[in-house]
Write an enzyme that holds these catalytic residues in place. Sequence first.
Site, PDB file in Angstrom:
ATOM      1  N   LYS A  22     -45.283  12.274  78.702  1.00 14.18           N
ATOM      2  CA  LYS A  22     -44.771  12.623  77.371  1.00 14.18           C
ATOM      3  C   LYS A  22     -44.312  14.082  77.343  1.00 14.18           C
ATOM      4  O   LYS A  22     -43.225  14.391  76.860  1.00 14.18           O
ATOM      5  CB  LYS A  22     -45.869  12.411  76.322  1.00 14.18           C
ATOM      6  N   ASN A  23     -45.156  14.962  77.852  1.00 17.53           N
ATOM      7  CA  ASN A  23     -44.856  16.392  77.724  1.00 17.53           C
ATOM      8  C   ASN A  23     -43.721  16.856  78.628  1.00 17.53           C
ATOM      9  O   ASN A  23     -43.244  17.981  78.491  1.00 17.53           O
ATOM     10  CB  ASN A  23     -46.110  17.233  77.994  1.00 17.53           C
ATOM     11  N   ARG A 102     -44.566  18.793  66.503  1.00 18.31           N
ATOM     12  CA  ARG A 102     -44.368  20.211  66.744  1.00 18.31           C
ATOM     13  C   ARG A 102     -43.266  20.488  67.785  1.00 18.31           C
ATOM     14  O   ARG A 102     -42.471  21.412  67.641  1.00 18.31           O
ATOM     15  CB  ARG A 102     -45.681  20.817  67.212  1.00 18.31           C
ATOM     16  N   CYS A 126     -50.032  18.364  65.702  1.00 16.90           N
ATOM     17  CA  CYS A 126     -51.486  18.166  65.792  1.00 16.90           C
ATOM     18  C   CYS A 126     -52.220  19.257  65.039  1.00 16.90           C
ATOM     19  O   CYS A 126     -51.843  20.420  65.082  1.00 16.90           O
ATOM     20  CB  CYS A 126     -51.935  18.238  67.246  1.00 16.90           C
ATOM     21  N   ARG A 131     -51.344  27.520  65.800  1.00 16.44           N
ATOM     22  CA  ARG A 131     -50.136  27.290  66.607  1.00 16.44           C
ATOM     23  C   ARG A 131     -48.899  27.981  66.016  1.00 16.44           C
ATOM     24  O   ARG A 131     -47.968  27.326  65.549  1.00 16.44           O
ATOM     25  CB  ARG A 131     -49.890  25.798  66.785  1.00 16.44           C
ATOM     26  N   ASP A 134     -44.484  32.879  66.989  1.00 16.50           N
ATOM     27  CA  ASP A 134     -44.067  34.260  67.242  1.00 16.50           C
ATOM     28  C   ASP A 134     -43.452  34.460  68.627  1.00 16.50           C
ATOM     29  O   ASP A 134     -42.497  35.224  68.791  1.00 16.50           O
ATOM     30  CB  ASP A 134     -45.257  35.216  67.039  1.00 16.50           C
ATOM     31  N   VAL A 172     -49.549  33.048  77.648  1.00 11.03           N
ATOM     32  CA  VAL A 172     -48.818  31.945  78.293  1.00 11.03           C
ATOM     33  C   VAL A 172     -48.556  30.841  77.262  1.00 11.03           C
ATOM     34  O   VAL A 172     -49.479  30.384  76.595  1.00 11.03           O
ATOM     35  CB  VAL A 172     -49.635  31.362  79.471  1.00 11.03           C
ATOM     36  N   ASP A 316     -55.625  19.558  77.414  1.00 10.19           N
ATOM     37  CA  ASP A 316     -55.353  18.180  76.997  1.00 10.19           C
ATOM     38  C   ASP A 316     -56.313  17.161  77.626  1.00 10.19           C
ATOM     39  O   ASP A 316     -56.236  15.977  77.310  1.00 10.19           O
ATOM     40  CB  ASP A 316     -53.908  17.791  77.331  1.00 10.19           C
ATOM     41  N   ARG A 408     -48.872   7.991  69.831  1.00 12.26           N
ATOM     42  CA  ARG A 408     -47.972   9.117  70.075  1.00 12.26           C
ATOM     43  C   ARG A 408     -47.894   9.424  71.569  1.00 12.26           C
ATOM     44  O   ARG A 408     -46.849   9.857  72.047  1.00 12.26           O
ATOM     45  CB  ARG A 408     -48.466  10.365  69.330  1.00 12.26           C
TER      46      ARG A 408
HETATM   47  C1  UD1 Z   1     -47.986  22.188  75.053  1.00  6.55           C
HETATM   48  C2  UD1 Z   1     -48.300  20.720  75.162  1.00  6.55           C
HETATM   49  C3  UD1 Z   1     -49.703  20.441  74.645  1.00  6.55           C
HETATM   50  C4  UD1 Z   1     -50.709  21.308  75.403  1.00  6.55           C
HETATM   51  C5  UD1 Z   1     -50.303  22.777  75.363  1.00  6.55           C
HETATM   52  C6  UD1 Z   1     -51.172  23.654  76.243  1.00  6.55           C
HETATM   53  C7  UD1 Z   1     -46.181  19.618  74.882  1.00  6.55           C
HETATM   54  C8  UD1 Z   1     -45.310  18.758  74.041  1.00  6.55           C
HETATM   55  N1  UD1 Z   1     -47.341  19.972  74.357  1.00  6.55           N
HETATM   56  O1  UD1 Z   1     -48.080  22.541  73.691  1.00  6.55           O
HETATM   57  O2  UD1 Z   1     -49.986  19.058  74.858  1.00  6.55           O
HETATM   58  O3  UD1 Z   1     -51.983  21.180  74.809  1.00  6.55           O
HETATM   59  O4  UD1 Z   1     -48.939  22.921  75.822  1.00  6.55           O
HETATM   60  O5  UD1 Z   1     -51.169  23.210  77.543  1.00  6.55           O
HETATM   61  O6  UD1 Z   1     -45.850  19.935  76.003  1.00  6.55           O
HETATM   62  N2  UD1 Z   1     -48.914  30.298  70.813  1.00  6.55           N
HETATM   63  C9  UD1 Z   1     -48.718  31.444  70.073  1.00  6.55           C
HETATM   64  N3  UD1 Z   1     -47.457  31.737  69.664  1.00  6.55           N
HETATM   65  C10 UD1 Z   1     -46.389  30.943  69.970  1.00  6.55           C
HETATM   66  C11 UD1 Z   1     -46.587  29.786  70.747  1.00  6.55           C
HETATM   67  C12 UD1 Z   1     -47.874  29.486  71.159  1.00  6.55           C
HETATM   68  O7  UD1 Z   1     -49.663  32.175  69.778  1.00  6.55           O
HETATM   69  O8  UD1 Z   1     -45.270  31.282  69.566  1.00  6.55           O
HETATM   70  C13 UD1 Z   1     -50.282  29.967  71.255  1.00  6.55           C
HETATM   71  C14 UD1 Z   1     -50.784  28.635  70.732  1.00  6.55           C
HETATM   72  O9  UD1 Z   1     -51.296  28.742  69.439  1.00  6.55           O
HETATM   73  C15 UD1 Z   1     -51.871  28.309  71.758  1.00  6.55           C
HETATM   74  C16 UD1 Z   1     -51.300  28.893  73.060  1.00  6.55           C
HETATM   75  O10 UD1 Z   1     -50.295  29.827  72.658  1.00  6.55           O
HETATM   76  O11 UD1 Z   1     -53.048  28.990  71.428  1.00  6.55           O
HETATM   77  C17 UD1 Z   1     -50.708  27.892  73.998  1.00  6.55           C
HETATM   78  O12 UD1 Z   1     -49.800  27.075  73.306  1.00  6.55           O
HETATM   79  P1  UD1 Z   1     -48.508  26.446  73.979  1.00  6.55           P
HETATM   80  O13 UD1 Z   1     -48.652  26.527  75.473  1.00  6.55           O
HETATM   81  O14 UD1 Z   1     -47.312  27.043  73.361  1.00  6.55           O
HETATM   82  O15 UD1 Z   1     -48.650  24.925  73.540  1.00  6.55           O
HETATM   83  P2  UD1 Z   1     -47.460  23.921  73.184  1.00  6.55           P
HETATM   84  O16 UD1 Z   1     -46.270  24.246  73.986  1.00  6.55           O
HETATM   85  O17 UD1 Z   1     -47.349  23.809  71.715  1.00  6.55           O
END
Ligand code: UD1
Length: 429
Positions: A22-23, A102, A126, A131, A134, A172, A316, A408
């Site tokens: 999925k991801n 998202r 979720c 999340r 920024d 990251v 995950d 999902r």
């Molecule tokens: C993706 C995966 C999700 C997985 C996550 C971490 C998909 C569709 N989803 O989610 O299943 O759990 O990676 O491996 O691929 N953050 C910020 N600012 C931002 C963006 C992120 O602070 O602008 C924080 C988030 O709140 C979180 C961390 O960074 O604490 C990691 O999030 P991120 O890697 O961005 O997760 P997703 O890409 O949403």
Amino acid sequence: MDRIRIVGGAPLSGTLPISGAKNAALPLMIASLLTSETLSLENLPHLADVEQLTRILGNHGVDFSVDGRRPSQNGLYPRTAHFTAARIVDTTAPYELVSKMRASFWVIGPLLARMGEAKVSLPGGCAIGTRPVDLFIDGLRALGAEIDIENGYVLARAPKGLTGGRFEFPKVSVGATHVLMMAATLAKGQTVLANAAREPEIVNLAECLTAMGARIEGAGTSTITIEGVTSLSGARCGVIPDRIETGTYAMAVAMAGGDVLLEGARPDLLQSALDTLAQAGVEVSPTNSGIRIARNGAGIEPVDVTTEPFPGFPTDLQAQFMGLMTRAAGRSRITETIFENRFMHVQELARLGARISLAGQTAIVDGVERLKGAPVMATDLRASVSLVIAGLAAEGETIVNRVYHLDRGFERLEEKLSGCGATIERLSG
Ligand code: UD1
């Protein structure tokens, strides 16, 4: 609303096919916005999130078709789907659509790169922590975008196109790495992304973008360099096997006992989770066609884990591993470092008899000899499948409510598990 009924106690055996990830599928689908030609994706999983994103892309003008279905040996249907964004008809992604998933926020990167503008609602998704977005905003600004936030929408503009730049992620982020990599493919000049995510899904997207004519080096390492090109073409790309689905079923076999081949799974995509399972006393054997997981008679040993970005133990799989640890012979500590508030499964596991206490971002799990079936409520995608895993080992009947979370991200879950001998069925309505 559908529910899943499980009667625990049966060991699992046989072959269980692993679907496309999925991801990986979601960003690959979004990449179709970058070109007017057709992007064909092989091994696209059939999931509610994929359908939802297809609708969102359709709103921007992306045509979608699926090849005739060919039953594979085991009766499941890997699909090849074609996405064509010949003309982008709308650069707005409305709240009604983005709030349901998202990852649909990620359209901001390709729309801005190709059209010079995008208006994308702030996301929902979720309920696991705040999340924020920024990192996306700061990163796109580093590529020359002007960004404002108005009435719940991110308005991004680059009337003369994006320009390459250097951006170091302060944290990251998988999603922000996907988006900046896509946006930079059509920016003028070179972009360097430092402290980028190294997840296999990033590599899958980079390979696909490269097949479309992008120039990308370093995907899979923490520094990705992209030389912008003026346009991208169509391509044909494969979706990698789902490492989270793989880890989930590996934990299901570990929990229920038995011997199952996870067909098509790739060990290199989840080595840290497989190592953790081996420490827990589970037999893990890579084979030519996948990964064999077995636990026959041996007990489950407690193992401490901390979630980390790839190649660490994935967030995950945290809930599923906690499900397994509820039956371990002793105490384990599970620490979540990626998301706040990702312990919603704890209360539900407790309804099955698990003994778990929380200390900040760490769950302390004291293994119990037996779990007992109960009605439980799915709260998010990964949490809900941890309840299924626990149900497989619980005595008697477990009913998992709010199954739409499972749909999902897990393709034909009950069919795959019952194919291996589990007593599991979907109750409609
Ligand atoms: C993706 C995966 C999700 C997985 C996550 C971490 C998909 C569709 N989803 O989610 O299943 O759990 O990676 O491996 O691929 N953050 C910020 N600012 C931002 C963006 C992120 O602070 O602008 C924080 C988030 O709140 C979180 C961390 O960074 O604490 C990691 O999030 P991120 O890697 O961005 O997760 P997703 O890409 O949403």
